[in-house]
Design an enzyme around this catalytic site. Sequence first.
Site, short mmCIF file in Angstrom:
data_model
loop_
_atom_site.label_atom_id
_atom_site.label_comp_id
_atom_site.label_asym_id
_atom_site.label_seq_id
_atom_site.Cartn_x
_atom_site.Cartn_y
_atom_site.Cartn_z
N GLY A 144 71.91 20.29 75.74
CA GLY A 144 71.69 20.84 77.07
C GLY A 144 72.63 21.99 77.36
N PRO A 145 72.42 22.69 78.47
CA PRO A 145 73.27 23.83 78.84
C PRO A 145 74.70 23.39 79.12
CG PRO A 145 71.25 23.75 80.16
CD PRO A 145 71.35 22.45 79.46
N PRO A 146 75.63 24.34 79.20
CA PRO A 146 77.03 23.98 79.49
C PRO A 146 77.16 23.37 80.88
CG PRO A 146 76.86 26.23 78.63
CD PRO A 146 75.47 25.78 78.92
N VAL A 188 76.60 20.26 82.01
CA VAL A 188 75.68 19.24 82.52
C VAL A 188 76.22 17.82 82.28
CG1 VAL A 188 73.63 20.66 82.34
CG2 VAL A 188 74.33 19.29 80.39
N LYS A 192 77.64 16.49 79.12
CA LYS A 192 77.44 15.90 77.79
C LYS A 192 78.70 15.17 77.31
CE LYS A 192 76.29 19.89 75.92
NZ LYS A 192 76.35 20.74 77.12
N SER A 221 57.07 33.23 76.51
CA SER A 221 56.47 32.60 77.68
C SER A 221 56.13 33.60 78.79
CB SER A 221 57.42 31.53 78.24
OG SER A 221 58.64 32.12 78.64
N LYS A 274 62.21 25.48 84.30
CA LYS A 274 61.42 26.53 84.98
C LYS A 274 60.88 26.05 86.32
CE LYS A 274 60.11 28.76 80.63
NZ LYS A 274 59.03 29.06 79.69
#
Length: 776
Positions: A353-355, A357, A359, A676, A719
């Site tokens: 996951g993104p920084p 969050v 983890k 996308s 999104k």
Amino acid sequence: MTKEPAQLPLLPLRGLLVFPSMVLHLDVGRDKSVAALEKAMMGDQTIFLAAQKQVSLEKPESKDIYHVGTVAYVKQMLKLPNGTIRVLVEGLHRGEITRFIDENEEFTVEFLQLEDMHGEETEEEALMRSLLRQFEQYIKVSQKITKETLATVSDIDQPSRFADIVTSHLSLKIKDKQDLLEMVNVKERLQYLIQLITDEKKVLDLEKKIGQRVKTSMEKTQKEYYLREQLKAIQKELGEKEGQSGEAEQLREKVEASEMPERIADIAKKELNRFEKVPQSSAESSVIRNYIEWLLALPWIEKTKDAIEIDKAQNILDADHYGLDKVKERILEYLAVQKLTQSIKGPILCLVGPPGVGKTSLAKSIARSINRNFVRISLGGIRDEAEIRGHRRTYIGAMPGRIIQGMKNAKTVNPVFLLDEVDKMASDFRGDPSAAMLEVLDPEQNSNFSDHFIEETYDLSNVLFIATANYVHDIPEPLLDRMELIRIAGYTEVEKLHIAKEHLFPKQLRENGLKKENLQIRDDALLKLIRTYTREAGVRDLERQLANLCRKSAKKIISGEKKRVVVTAKNMEKLLGQSLYRYGLREQENQVGAATGLAYTTVGGDILSIEVSHYPGKGKLTLTGKLGDVMQESAQAAFSYIRSRAEELNIDPDFHEKNDIHIHVPEGATPKDGPSAGITMATALVSVLTGRPVKKEVGMTGEITLRGRVLPIGGLKEKSLSAHRAGLTKIIIPAENEKDIEDIPESVRDDLTFIKVTHLDQVLEHALTEEKHESY
């Protein structure tokens, strides 16, 4: 040689021979031998003595006895208490057995006397003198024969008797002595005897040298031991333990007291022995000491007792983290399986996951929930395989790899081991560290993990490995195959609000010395802080801004300006300054040539406004906005599709010959790429070419083909969150992404309408208004 044969009883000898003129004692105990001896005593007391070919035979037959022997006279006979008979015999002359007459009760043989054959007297005299010199030197080396024997031998002047007496005093093999006994030619016998003594003397010389060398080595070792013991005694009296010997003794005591496996203890003791012998000033001394200290520091059998309780783990995860329900559910399933199987072998969890969050904090919570030690190593930027496997001890400054270092810090063999940023490893000419990680993460191999520095295998099978990464596509495929991915997409605004109120704000109050009475932040202020002062999927920057608010409030309180600070959306700018971000908000009006796309970035989801304009020209297509290759190709595909369907879309078929098209994505300094944006570009193109505005409340994501088909995308949850935050109410998604709608939080899902499409015609139907803009 006499022609007349004679008969005598035979006494077989084991391991010795009797020569003529030789007097010695024999012990006789075998039945046949005793019978032969008694028969000899009843006669003229002479007996035939011959040696056995094999000493071990207890009952020899005629074929097992040499046929050349010695006729001897029995001078004395004495019966001993144990039943054996001791006799004194004197050799008379040589004899050769021609026939065995009796072999039943005792051996009786028929033999011929062998006479000596002499040559020239002078030659034999010379050989005798040479033999005497050799024998004299042999006596000096051997030290088993007295000088009196040499004097006795020197007085003999008969060559044959001289050779036999010398032979009787030599330590020769039975075969060599038998060869000498069978030689009737005196000259040949003397020559052969000189050769044997010369060879024997060489062997004795070599034995003496070896013995001297061993003695010298032993004396040196004993001297060193004595001095070392003296040094220990002096140090003990002084109450000191200095120098290398004291250090070695301390290390030895630690090795004895440690609970390391026997094979490792043996290696440590072996190295300690080397350590004591190597000079303290030597570089090798520090290398050996460092190695032993690492062996002592590593946990070999120490472990914490697992306490896997699902309810307790659930409470800890809920207390430490808000939201992330699916992630928590997967972790609890993992722990439940571990409890049932009582085995740690299984998939390696990889939190992606993104920084910011959570983890790393999730891994800490897992360790706390099952009562295990926690250790973390960062793999970011590692390019050298030796960082994982360690350096060999032959290198200067050699150290174990990160894995062994982590185990030392863990202090147990079953910690929760976090491999942070596993996607940030690189490779160069020094090797590929990800290849070394394969053995670490493979449950079938890591029980025998090999570190170059430690050299001995180390068991990692009890370790619970958890990896983290920001991007899946940066993890090497073989490494990815050994891990199970758990995706942590990011937090919604509602989740960030709860996290800030329940976790981050109380933490910052404590760290900045404030209390609830001193500082209060309203919900509308928190929401504004989240929307306009941070742009991230996690909450790291949000925590920094909260810390900033606490510091500024602390200053006001300490200066006496205020006793209590209440932060609202209106006064936030006074404390933090102007908003840092204009978060993507939807268009306020329907726009021609401007479509809202949904993008996935490193900090989560965001909206992407794509603008298209056309002006007179020759059909040139211009793309700006720092677009990557994928987005440029999407624009080309959209442009080609519209040209092929111009009439159906009510567009002038020759528009590309009369107009230049310019596609622009704002924020040109930011690189943008990804599969996308195809339908968004196509929608904006059709809008500008037909004059039909794009609906302001609609956002879209999906890739397009040349035939107008809409392809699936990734990151729908992120999104959708960005669409919800921007105020969009409808989002157009590929029909194949319908399965991903379940991952979106319910609070967001209820506010959005998902329009599932398979073709661009459906996109245009929902995205464009029916009426043209007034200026068209």
